[in-house]
Design an enzyme around this catalytic site. Structure first.
Site, PDB file in Angstrom:
ATOM      1  N   ASN A  46       0.863  -1.191   0.000  1.00  0.00           N
ATOM      2  CA  ASN A  46       0.000   0.000   0.000  1.00  0.00           C
ATOM      3  C   ASN A  46       0.895   1.235   0.000  1.00  0.00           C
ATOM      4  OD1 ASN A  46      -1.808   2.041   0.505  1.00  0.00           O
ATOM      5  ND2 ASN A  46      -2.237   1.427   2.624  1.00  0.00           N
ATOM      6  N   LYS A  73       0.002   4.230  -0.127  1.00  0.00           N
ATOM      7  CA  LYS A  73      -0.710   5.363   0.491  1.00  0.00           C
ATOM      8  C   LYS A  73      -0.618   6.598  -0.403  1.00  0.00           C
ATOM      9  CE  LYS A  73       0.425   3.462   4.964  1.00  0.00           C
ATOM     10  NZ  LYS A  73       0.100   3.556   6.365  1.00  0.00           N
ATOM     11  N   HIS A 116      -9.615   0.729   4.867  1.00  0.00           N
ATOM     12  CA  HIS A 116      -8.325   0.954   5.542  1.00  0.00           C
ATOM     13  C   HIS A 116      -8.563   1.855   6.752  1.00  0.00           C
ATOM     14  CE1 HIS A 116      -4.256   2.290   6.368  1.00  0.00           C
ATOM     15  NE2 HIS A 116      -3.840   1.230   5.696  1.00  0.00           N
ATOM     16  N   GLU A 123      -7.004   4.266   8.004  1.00  0.00           N
ATOM     17  CA  GLU A 123      -6.830   5.720   7.811  1.00  0.00           C
ATOM     18  C   GLU A 123      -8.110   6.325   7.247  1.00  0.00           C
ATOM     19  OE1 GLU A 123      -3.191   5.506   5.559  1.00  0.00           O
ATOM     20  OE2 GLU A 123      -2.119   4.927   7.377  1.00  0.00           O
ATOM     21  N   GLU A 142      -5.213  -5.383  10.496  1.00  0.00           N
ATOM     22  CA  GLU A 142      -4.221  -4.340  10.710  1.00  0.00           C
ATOM     23  C   GLU A 142      -4.519  -3.601  12.012  1.00  0.00           C
ATOM     24  OE1 GLU A 142      -2.333  -2.911   6.859  1.00  0.00           O
ATOM     25  OE2 GLU A 142      -4.251  -1.913   6.946  1.00  0.00           O
ATOM     26  N   GLY A 202       2.364   2.149  10.662  1.00  0.00           N
ATOM     27  CA  GLY A 202       3.257   3.302  10.508  1.00  0.00           C
ATOM     28  C   GLY A 202       3.938   3.735  11.793  1.00  0.00           C
ATOM     29  N   SER A 218       3.480  -2.269  10.232  1.00  0.00           N
ATOM     30  CA  SER A 218       4.939  -2.212  10.346  1.00  0.00           C
ATOM     31  C   SER A 218       5.631  -3.535   9.974  1.00  0.00           C
ATOM     32  CB  SER A 218       5.359  -1.757  11.750  1.00  0.00           C
ATOM     33  OG  SER A 218       4.849  -0.466  12.010  1.00  0.00           O
TER      34      SER A 218
HETATM   35  C1  PEP Z   1      -0.790   0.055   5.887  1.00  0.00           C
HETATM   36  O1  PEP Z   1      -0.826   1.207   5.510  1.00  0.00           O
HETATM   37  O2  PEP Z   1      -1.694  -0.710   5.542  1.00  0.00           O
HETATM   38  C2  PEP Z   1       0.339  -0.392   6.728  1.00  0.00           C
HETATM   39  C3  PEP Z   1       0.293  -1.584   7.233  1.00  0.00           C
HETATM   40  O3  PEP Z   1       1.352   0.497   6.922  1.00  0.00           O
HETATM   41  P1  PEP Z   1       2.786   0.197   7.588  1.00  0.00           P
HETATM   42  O4  PEP Z   1       3.321  -1.074   7.006  1.00  0.00           O
HETATM   43  O5  PEP Z   1       3.637   1.390   7.227  1.00  0.00           O
HETATM   44  O6  PEP Z   1       2.578   0.073   9.060  1.00  0.00           O
END
Ligand code: PEP
Length: 251
Positions: free
Chosen positions: A9, A11, A95, A97, A167, A173, A212
């Site tokens: 992703n 983003k 997601h 966010e 997630e 992040g 992460s």
């Molecule tokens: C994501 O945006 O779905 C995500 C898992 O980000 P990150 O790997 O940076 O934590």
């Protein structure tokens, strides 16, 4: 036997120039045939990525779609039918966010899920709890509600043509990662919830872990029985790091 998947992703990152660089790096990766790989660039760059990755076995997806499946009067949105037309095969829905920063409701997420499937796109349904919810012992309740809203409106059968990503919001992040055992217990609960409705669908659906994920922790996470790969944010912007994560899933 579920085939592992790694999804990157991107983003809201990238410019035409940096996307071209990333495509170059991705094209050079030697990928295992045992893993499905997908990338999710910002919508604006989807065509560039579809063209740039032509002939490479990587699927391109979008990060969101409108809740209306077809083109029409909905300023600023992009329809699933248009994403399909542009060469997308998948789309992220729900997601965190978008749920948290853009107030996307469970109902809107379910509609987007349906819109995606009706246009031939495979949705990746993202679910996960915030840190406050985890600390209050509500992880399974929250994840179960997010999953249930899709099951209740569309039926469990839709997961035969979908992917789920667990997630934990506190791990996205932040550099914090759920331990393999913590993640596995939520993945197992998700699968059990589906199995209560349809055992075959539950056995077949891929459940990715996101939060992460990097080359250094991927193998341990992907080694868990109900973790079928990863949804990778930050680390997917570096082709070599992303390649190492894909190899961890392929092994
Ligand atoms: C994501 O945006 O779905 C995500 C898992 O980000 P990150 O790997 O940076 O934590």
């Amino acid at each position: 036997m579920r085939r592992p998947m790694v999804a990157g992703n991107w983003k809201m990152h990238g410019t035409r120039a940096s996307v071209a660089e990333l495509i170059k790096g991705l094209r050079q990766l030697a990928l295992s045939t045992g893993v499905d790989v997908a990338v999710f660039p910002p919508c604006l760059y989807v065509s560039q990525v579809v063209e740039g990755l032509a002939g490479k076995s990587m699927v391109v997806g979008a990060q969101n779609c409108a809740y209306e499946p077809l083109q029409g009067a909905l300023t600023g949105e992009v329809a699933a039918s248009q994403l399909h037309d542009a060469g997308c095969k998948m789309v992220l829905v729900g997601h965190s966010e978008r749920r948290l920063l853009l107030s996307e409701s469970d109902e809107a997420v379910a509609r987007k899920f349906a819109a995606a499937q009706s246009c031939g796109l495979t949705p990746i349904l993202c679910v996960g709890e915030t840190r406050e919810q985890r600390e209050a012992g509500k992880t399974l309740e929250v994840v179960s509600r997010q999953l249930d809203s899709v099951i209740e409106s569309l039926g469990v059968g839709v997961f035969a043509q979908a992917v789920i990503a667990y997630e934990p919001v506190w791990a996205i992040g932040t550099g914090l990662t759920a331990t393999p055992d913590e993640a596995q217990s939520v993945h197992a609960a998700i699968r059990a919830q589906l199995a209560a409705e349809n055992a075959e669908v539950a056995r077949g659906v891929r459940i990715l872990y996101g939060g992460s994920v990097k080359a250094a922790n991927a193998a341990e996470l992907f080694g868990m029985p109900d973790i079928d790969g990863g949804l990778v944010g930050g680390a997917s912007l570096n082709a070599d790091e992303f390649g190492a994560i894909c190899r961890a899933a392929g092994n």
